[in-house]
Design an enzyme around this catalytic site. Structure first.
Site, PDB file in Angstrom:
ATOM      1  N   LYS A  47     -97.530 -26.424  28.836  1.00 44.67           N
ATOM      2  CA  LYS A  47     -97.100 -27.577  28.026  1.00 44.67           C
ATOM      3  C   LYS A  47     -97.639 -27.438  26.605  1.00 44.67           C
ATOM      4  O   LYS A  47     -98.554 -26.653  26.348  1.00 44.67           O
ATOM      5  CB  LYS A  47     -97.591 -28.874  28.675  1.00 44.67           C
ATOM      6  CG  LYS A  47     -99.101 -29.008  28.776  1.00 44.67           C
ATOM      7  CD  LYS A  47     -99.512 -30.196  29.644  1.00 44.67           C
ATOM      8  CE  LYS A  47    -101.024 -30.283  29.760  1.00 44.67           C
ATOM      9  NZ  LYS A  47    -101.448 -31.334  30.732  1.00 44.67           N
ATOM     10  N   TYR A  63    -113.021 -32.836  -2.944  1.00 44.00           N
ATOM     11  CA  TYR A  63    -112.692 -34.252  -3.085  1.00 44.00           C
ATOM     12  C   TYR A  63    -113.913 -35.140  -2.877  1.00 44.00           C
ATOM     13  O   TYR A  63    -114.707 -34.927  -1.956  1.00 44.00           O
ATOM     14  CB  TYR A  63    -111.635 -34.657  -2.050  1.00 44.00           C
ATOM     15  CG  TYR A  63    -110.236 -34.230  -2.416  1.00 44.00           C
ATOM     16  CD1 TYR A  63    -109.608 -34.700  -3.576  1.00 44.00           C
ATOM     17  CD2 TYR A  63    -109.536 -33.355  -1.599  1.00 44.00           C
ATOM     18  CE1 TYR A  63    -108.315 -34.311  -3.898  1.00 44.00           C
ATOM     19  CE2 TYR A  63    -108.244 -32.960  -1.905  1.00 44.00           C
ATOM     20  CZ  TYR A  63    -107.631 -33.446  -3.060  1.00 44.00           C
ATOM     21  OH  TYR A  63    -106.370 -33.049  -3.371  1.00 44.00           O
TER      22      TYR A  63
HETATM   23  C1  LIG Z   1    -102.409 -30.667  31.587  1.00 44.30           C
HETATM   24  C2  LIG Z   1    -102.393 -30.774  33.061  1.00 44.30           C
HETATM   25  C3  LIG Z   1    -102.971 -29.767  33.856  1.00 44.30           C
HETATM   26  C4  LIG Z   1    -103.771 -28.632  33.256  1.00 44.30           C
HETATM   27  O1  LIG Z   1    -105.042 -29.129  32.939  1.00 44.30           O
HETATM   28  P1  LIG Z   1    -106.164 -28.178  32.259  1.00 44.30           P
HETATM   29  O2  LIG Z   1    -107.350 -29.054  32.212  1.00 44.30           O
HETATM   30  O3  LIG Z   1    -105.644 -27.824  30.916  1.00 44.30           O
HETATM   31  O4  LIG Z   1    -106.313 -27.001  33.132  1.00 44.30           O
HETATM   32  C5  LIG Z   1    -102.825 -29.850  35.228  1.00 44.30           C
HETATM   33  N1  LIG Z   1    -102.160 -30.889  35.802  1.00 44.30           N
HETATM   34  C6  LIG Z   1    -101.620 -31.885  35.068  1.00 44.30           C
HETATM   35  C7  LIG Z   1    -100.921 -32.996  35.757  1.00 44.30           C
HETATM   36  C8  LIG Z   1    -101.728 -31.862  33.678  1.00 44.30           C
HETATM   37  O5  LIG Z   1    -101.185 -32.855  32.959  1.00 44.30           O
END
Ligand SMILES: *Cc1c(COP(=O)(O)O)cnc(C)c1O
Length: 357
Positions: A32, A252
């Site tokens: 993702k 800044y």
């Molecule tokens: C993002 C996610 C993962 C992966 O989690 P990590 O901590 O990045 O390994 C697994 N299951 C779900 C439902 C997620 O949303």
């Protein structure tokens, strides 16, 4: 190119193999948010070549472009079945993680329209209280199993609240709640652990682990040595070195004032690149294994470092902002965030190259 984000696909694949061996069973790859900023279109095929056959995204629109790259793999959409989009999931063969009775009904209706069973994941909430079936909904499914007619259950999944905290009681509470829910649902392979969950012990083993962050260089065991590789290196070339007299300010709002005659190196990276403004006055780069302190504000497109102690640094030299010597968690601690946000914020302006580090 004055910035370079190098991504080592072989190291990501090696991380996935390590995690799979640790899990001792089928292991998905969570890709993702464009593989946590590292590029899903490059990462996913490399992991497929390593043997991965389950991929997870959050949005359906993240899954669709991966479908032609992964024709024989399962692509799971964590954020569920979105209203009015069932046809899109079918078209791209995406598996929704169904998280409510309404989503289940919509998928069942889509299956009826298609005239065939449609595969899906059931998402059971065991403590997150965001998405997923609540206990009342699980009870309804137990007494009205026909609600799942037409749906081919590939997995039943849950998601851990505090997997990176091994002492947290809730981890085991979630396991118990999940076992109780699964006992009321039709039999299906189970999916529990994210990256950190893989380090919680045998109780958290399941039929499909779902690591994401640990593939990409986040330490799944915070406070303990990093068990995997950091597969990226972000570097920026010094554009200019400025001699600044004692009493002069930099950047800044003049938040940093030289206490001695100083040399200030400026790079073409700023918060518009996802280099967090919270690192102002507190960031660190690395040069030749030596830390180089960030001084003054991180601005939109430029950031300044005090290289007084490193007279060797000149225009064109590369400062490492992120990499094996400057892991995402270390930068995150200085920015008041976590490694996940450091990676997913990585900007679009960096020159990305896929090669060994
Ligand atoms: C993002 C996610 C993962 C992966 O989690 P990590 O901590 O990045 O390994 C697994 N299951 C779900 C439902 C997620 O949303």
């Amino acid at each position: 190119m004055v910035t370079e984000l190098a991504i080592d696909l072989d190291a990501i694949a090696a991380n996935w193999r390590d995690l799979r061996a640790r899990h001792g069973g089928p292991t998905a790859a969570v890709v993702k948010a464009d593989a946590y900023g590292l590029g899903a279109a490059a990462v996913a095929p490399r992991l497929h070549a390593a043997g991965c056959r389950q991929f997870c995204v959050a949005h359906p629109a993240e899954g669709a472009p991966l479908r032609p790259l992964l024709p024989d793999s399962e692509i799971i959409v964590f954020n569920g079945l979105w209203p009015g989009e069932a046809g899109f999931y079918v078209q791209h063969r995406l598996l929704p993680a169904l998280g409510s009775l309404a989503e289940i009904a919509a998928w069942q209706a889509e299956a009826a329209r298609e005239g065939r069973r449609l595969p899906a994941v059931l998402h059971v909430d065991t403590g997150m209280n965001r998405l997923g079936l609540d206990p009342g909904e699980v009870a309804r499914l137990a007494t009205e199993p026909e609600r799942l007619d037409g749906i081919a259950l590939r997995y039943v999944m849950t998601h851990l609240v505090s997997a990176e905290c091994p002492e947290e009681r809730l981890n085991n509470v979630q396991l118990d709640r999940f076992a109780a829910a699964c006992a009321r649902l039709p039999p299906a392979p189970r999916s529990i652990a994210n990256s950190s969950g893989l380090f919680l012990g045998p109780g958290f083993r399941s039929n499909l682990a779902r690591p994401g962050a640990a593939l990409y260089g986040v330490n799944p065991t915070p406070g303990r040595p990093h068990p995997l590789r950091v597969p990226l290196r972000l570097r920026a070339q010094v554009l200019r070195v400025r001699e600044v007299g004692a009493g002069e300010s930099v950047g800044y709002n003049a938040t940093w004032v030289a206490r001695r005659p100083s040399r200030i190196a400026t790079i073409s990276v700023g918060y518009a690149d996802g280099y967090h403004r919270a690192l102002s006055g507190n960031g660190l780069a690395c040069f030749d294994g030596e830390p180089v302190p960030l001084v003054g504000r991180v601005s939109m497109d430029l950031t300044t470092f005090d290289v007084t102690e490193q007279p060797a640094i000149g225009v064109g030299d590369w400062l490492e902002l992120l990499g094996p010597a400057m892991p995402p968690d270390r930068v995150a601690a200085r920015a008041g965030t976590n490694g996940y946000e450091i990676l997913t914020a990585l900007g679009r302006r960096y020159h990305r190259v896929y090669r060994p580090l």
